[in-house]
Design an enzyme around this catalytic site. Structure first.
Site, PDB file in Angstrom:
ATOM      1  N   GLU A 136       0.807  -1.224   0.000  1.00 48.05           N
ATOM      2  CA  GLU A 136       0.000   0.000   0.000  1.00 48.05           C
ATOM      3  C   GLU A 136       0.838   1.271   0.000  1.00 48.05           C
ATOM      4  OE1 GLU A 136      -0.548  -2.653   1.863  1.00 48.05           O
ATOM      5  OE2 GLU A 136      -2.664  -3.233   1.757  1.00 48.05           O
TER       6      GLU A 136
ATOM      7  N   PHE B  10     -11.356  -6.959  14.457  1.00 48.87           N
ATOM      8  CA  PHE B  10     -10.339  -7.484  13.554  1.00 48.87           C
ATOM      9  C   PHE B  10     -10.030  -6.457  12.463  1.00 48.87           C
ATOM     10  CE2 PHE B  10      -9.292  -9.921   9.640  1.00 48.87           C
ATOM     11  CZ  PHE B  10      -8.019 -10.324  10.042  1.00 48.87           C
ATOM     12  N   GLN B  11      -8.767  -6.187  12.280  1.00 38.88           N
ATOM     13  CA  GLN B  11      -8.272  -5.229  11.289  1.00 38.88           C
ATOM     14  C   GLN B  11      -8.874  -3.833  11.456  1.00 38.88           C
ATOM     15  OE1 GLN B  11      -8.411  -7.102   7.342  1.00 38.88           O
ATOM     16  NE2 GLN B  11      -6.332  -7.842   7.753  1.00 38.88           N
TER      17      GLN B  11
ATOM     18  N   LYS C 171     -17.529  -0.620   6.519  1.00 41.86           N
ATOM     19  CA  LYS C 171     -18.019  -1.591   5.544  1.00 41.86           C
ATOM     20  C   LYS C 171     -19.536  -1.478   5.335  1.00 41.86           C
ATOM     21  CE  LYS C 171     -17.461  -6.362   4.182  1.00 41.86           C
ATOM     22  NZ  LYS C 171     -16.822  -7.649   4.445  1.00 41.86           N
TER      23      LYS C 171
ATOM     24  N   MET D 181      24.474   8.803   1.130  1.00 39.19           N
ATOM     25  CA  MET D 181      24.402  10.143   1.703  1.00 39.19           C
ATOM     26  C   MET D 181      24.780  10.126   3.177  1.00 39.19           C
ATOM     27  SD  MET D 181      24.069  13.246   1.145  1.00 39.19           S
ATOM     28  CE  MET D 181      23.109  13.810  -0.253  1.00 39.19           C
TER      29      MET D 181
HETATM   30  C1  LIG Z   1      12.741   5.831   4.828  1.00 33.32           C
HETATM   31  C2  LIG Z   1      14.037   6.496   5.112  1.00 33.32           C
HETATM   32  N1  LIG Z   1      14.905   5.963   6.008  1.00 33.32           N
HETATM   33  C3  LIG Z   1      16.089   6.561   6.237  1.00 33.32           C
HETATM   34  C4  LIG Z   1      16.434   7.705   5.589  1.00 33.32           C
HETATM   35  C5  LIG Z   1      17.775   8.381   5.883  1.00 33.32           C
HETATM   36  N2  LIG Z   1      18.627   8.401   4.674  1.00 33.32           N
HETATM   37  C6  LIG Z   1      18.726   9.488   3.890  1.00 33.32           C
HETATM   38  S1  LIG Z   1      19.709   9.239   2.570  1.00 33.32           S
HETATM   39  C7  LIG Z   1      20.065   7.678   3.038  1.00 33.32           C
HETATM   40  C8  LIG Z   1      20.976   6.797   2.222  1.00 33.32           C
HETATM   41  C9  LIG Z   1      20.331   6.293   1.009  1.00 33.32           C
HETATM   42  O1  LIG Z   1      21.129   5.279   0.443  1.00 33.32           O
HETATM   43  P1  LIG Z   1      20.891   4.857  -1.049  1.00 33.32           P
HETATM   44  O2  LIG Z   1      19.468   4.602  -1.300  1.00 33.32           O
HETATM   45  O3  LIG Z   1      21.838   3.767  -1.412  1.00 33.32           O
HETATM   46  O4  LIG Z   1      21.235   6.174  -1.860  1.00 33.32           O
HETATM   47  P2  LIG Z   1      22.644   6.913  -2.039  1.00 33.32           P
HETATM   48  O5  LIG Z   1      22.705   8.003  -1.046  1.00 33.32           O
HETATM   49  O6  LIG Z   1      23.708   5.891  -1.848  1.00 33.32           O
HETATM   50  O7  LIG Z   1      22.578   7.421  -3.433  1.00 33.32           O
HETATM   51  C10 LIG Z   1      19.394   7.365   4.226  1.00 33.32           C
HETATM   52  C11 LIG Z   1      19.520   6.083   4.940  1.00 33.32           C
HETATM   53  C12 LIG Z   1      15.497   8.237   4.693  1.00 33.32           C
HETATM   54  N3  LIG Z   1      15.717   9.380   4.035  1.00 33.32           N
HETATM   55  N4  LIG Z   1      14.333   7.615   4.445  1.00 33.32           N
END
Ligand SMILES: Cc1ncc(C[n+]2csc(CCOP(=O)(O)OP(=O)(O)O)c2C)c(N)n1
Ligand SMILES: [Mg+2]
Lengths: 162, 559
Positions: free
Chosen positions: B49, B111-112, B161, B469
């Protein structure tokens, strides 16, 4: 600084939780909040007293206004306004203190609305600081319970000079 | 008489809905039964979802229409939360229909059962629990109105529902009148006149453009203003595409990973015009040093955005499409020649740049190549992280609504489902998803959806084997202690995975193959393609303003 904000809104499902949630979600404080039916069925008026720097208050007013169900928001603080709060105060009383409690009650133009061998319940209305003062004076007798409505307020209409 | 389910579907058709993204369950089985015999509405069965909400969001951002989601009660509803929050932060109109247990059971921990109205209250523009089937039509038409007008946003409609089974007469609602809801569109004419004077007298004017210009479909109006006043333009992440980056007046993106010259310009300008932007902390850097010498004009449809972070001299509340033409008409050509020369100089001295290593696969070059082979016409969705920032910096967007990215919430996992939604909404456009090896896996199940519906999105995985990042921050600010950011060994084989899903998988390990593979991907018209680019692993996004620093304290990096 303390602000008194009056909000008129359509009391649809979820309207009150949205209003209250706005305060908790954004870290604004609520000192008191009271709700009651407004001038038409379906409309509710909330009176909110809150505290914060000017910029925060400005945000609060705008955010309240942004709620879909809200018709009108007025920060009464900078206008003449009338404000009342009602409190019910249950104090311990003994035959020896009863007269004194009644005296205090009179001075605050409050009313005794319930009596038992060991307690008196007093209804006091006025601005919040008057209610605070009355409670302060009753403290010495031993307060059992307090119920307060929070402020309700409206803009004062007569603004002429005398 | 129609059942609640029939009323719902009829109302959707009357709203012109052609696509629903959803996933069925017990509480909405009756609605799905009506959809079964409603060929006019295409239902896209997602695999989670969250994917449905992002797909509807991508569809909405790319097309300008309202996205629609249908899910069941309880877990179906709670799975939509991240997608709703993403849409809320970026002002995207989507309507999420959630099934609910029967009215009599609500509150019984049935439920749910989940209190989805309560859970989503702070991340929706409005929400409804329908308690009477006679109200259903009103609620739905009202919801579309609220979602798409003013500052747009997501809405949840919770459908017990029994309401979907109860009968009523369907009445199409043409006129919506909500007593407390009258968004301001026109803009105060005196304020506009004052603003025009301020701009006309400026020597170093700058337009700072946010997502509001994309959302408000006012790119054309913006261009007229910039051209007439000879005013340079910088955009936020969500403002990308609102002003063509090949225009000499464009400064590209500003903020944490903005261009050096955009950040310098915003600090040095004498009149700053914020248009559909909200002075987000990733834009302003340290607030107390932000653009201190400028007078500020702020145009926004949402009064709460004005003077929230930064005090402005002339606020104008209203719709950009209404206000920009009036402003353009009143503005005279500014005395910006010297300023524009200065900016040219800055552009020469501090261009966006990256390393040159011929045999390395550099992510920036991948983005530039995608831009080149699609003539900058593709719709780009991104994930979050380095991939997102490179996609923002190096594509050079020309068209509004062509850059889809989770700006406000920064939701990893957004890219793939958003690309699917965008492609379904814009069949004649090429849609690329730029993603990371981390984020791709957060909604990778939607590959099935793309295969199932023959949605030929092109997925470029910038595979660095890191949560890049976060690793970059650890490198720069945490002594290279790469705590929990190394993915390399744990990563799946994305090519095999793609093939397992029935998509095309391509691996790129040599720089000379980058362009040919991208070109090859364009030839595949009936299924998604996953391009697994083994990029230079420790490449950083530069320039960078460290969190909380002034915009002038940019790290430019070494190349
Ligand atoms: C759902 C979620 N969890 C954690 C983060 C924190 N976060 C920001 S950038 C990043 C790294 C992303 O890694 P990747 O998808 O490999 O992309 P890259 O930066 O390597 O291009 C994280 C963990 C986030 N933005 N969103
Ligand atoms: Mg990565």
């Amino acid at each position: 600084m303390k602000h008194t904000i009056s909000v008129l809104f359509e009391n649809k499902f979820n309207a009150i939780p949205r209003m209250v949630g706005l305060f908790s979600g954004r870290g604004y404080s609520i000192e008191s909040i009271s709700f009651g039916q407004g001038e038409e069925p379906g409309l509710t008026r909330a009176t909110i007293t809150t505290e914060g720097a000017e910029q925060i208050i400005e945000q609060i007013v705008k955010q309240l206004h942004k709620l879909v169900d809200v018709l009108k928001v007025v920060d009464l603080t900078y206008e003449p306004f009338v404000e009342r709060e009602l409190a019910l105060v249950k104090v311990n009383s003994t035959p020896s203190t009863r007269a004194e409690i009644m005296q205090v009650t009179d001075i605050f133009r409050a009313k005794i609305i319930d009596i038992s061998p060991k307690t008196l319940t007093i209804e006091v209305t006025g601005k919040s600081d008057k209610v605070n003062a009355a409670i302060g004076m009753l403290m010495q007798f031993g307060i059992r319970e307090i119920a307060r409505t929070g402020s309700v307020a409206l803009k004062r209409e007569f603004q002429g000079h005398i | 008489m129609k059942s609640g389910s029939e009323i719902l579907v009829q109302a959707l058709m009357d709203q012109g809905v052609d696509t629903i993204f959803g996933f069925p369950g017990g509480a909405v089985i009756g609605i799905y039964d009506v959809l079964y015999r409603t060929p006019q509405i295409k239902h896209v069965l997602v695999r989670h979802e969250q994917g449905a909400t992002h797909a509807a969001d991508g569809y909405a951002r790319a097309t300008g229409k309202c996205g629609v989601v249908m899910v069941t009660s309880g877990p179906g509803a709670t799975n939509t939360v991240t997608g709703i929050a993403t849409a809320y932060m970026d002002s995207v109109p989507i309507i999420v229909f959630t099934g609910q247990v029967t009215s009599a059971m609500i509150g019984n921990d049935a439920f749910q059962e989940a209190d989805i109205i309560g859970i989503t209250r702070p991340i929706t523009k409005q929400s409804y629990l329908v308690k009477d089937v006679n109200q259903l039509s009103q609620v739905i038409h009202e919801a579309f109105h609220i979602a798409t007008t003013g500052r747009p946003g997501p809405i949840v409609i919770d459908l017990p529902k029994d309401i979907t089974m109860a009968k009523a007469i369907y009445k199409k609602i043409n006129e919506i009148n909500i007593r407390g809801y009258h968004p301001t569109y026109k803009g105060h004419s005196q304020q506009i006149t004052k603003a025009a004077q301020m701009i006309s007298n400026a020597e170093r004017p700058l337009l700072y453009v946010g997502g509001g210009v994309n959302t408000g479909d006012a790119a054309e109006e913006l261009r007229t203003l910039a051209k007439k006043g000879k005013i340079p333009v910088t955009t936020t992440l969500l403002g990308l595409g609102a002003f063509p980056e090949d225009d000499p007046l464009s400064l590209g993106m500003l903020g944490m990973h903005g261009t050096w010259y955009a950040n310098m310009a915003i600090m040095d300008c004498d009149v700053l015009v914020a248009i559909g932007a909200r002075f987000d902390d990733r834009i302003t850097g340290k607030l107390s040093t932000f653009s201190t010498n400028s007078k500020k004009i702020h145009i926004d449809i949402d009064p709460t955005c004005i003077s929230k972070n930064v005090q402005v001299n002339i606020p104008i509340v209203g719709h950009v499409k209404e206000i920009l033409p009036k402003l353009a008409e009143a503005v005279k050509k500014t005395r910006s020649e010297k300023w524009l020369k200065q900016i040219e100089q800055w552009k020469k001295e501090h261009p966006l740049k990256y390393g040159s290593g011929k045999d390395k696969i550099l992510p920036q070059r991948i983005i530039e190549t995608i831009a080149k082979v699609t003539d900058h016409e593709a719709i780009i969705s991104t994930d979050v992280g380095q991939n997102q920032m490179w996609a923002a910096q190096f594509f050079k967007y020309k068209n509004p609504r062509s850059f889809l990215s989770s700006g406000g919430l920064g939701t990893m996992g957004y890219g793939l489902p958003a690309a699917i939604g965008a492609k379904i909404g814009c069949k004649d456009k090429t849609v690329f998803c730029i993603t990371g090896d981390g984020g791709f896996q957060m909604n990778i199940q939607e590959l099935t959806t793309a295969v199932n519906y023959k949605v030929p999105v092109k997925i470029a995985v910038l595979n660095n084997g890191y949560l890049g990042m976060v690793r970059q921050w650890q490198e720069l600010f945490f002594g290279k202690r790469y705590s929990q950011t190394i993915l390399e060994d744990g990563n799946p084989d994305f090519v095999k995975l793609a093939e397992g899903y029935g998509a095309v998988g391509l691996r790129i390990t040599k720089n000379e193959d980058v362009e040919s593979v991208i070109r090859e991907s364009l030839k595949i018209k009936d299924k998604p393609v996953v391009m697994d680019f083994f990029i230079e692993r420790e490449e950083n996004v530069m320039p960078m303003v460290p969190a909380g620093a002034s915009l002038t304290d940019m790290i430019e990096g070494t190349v």
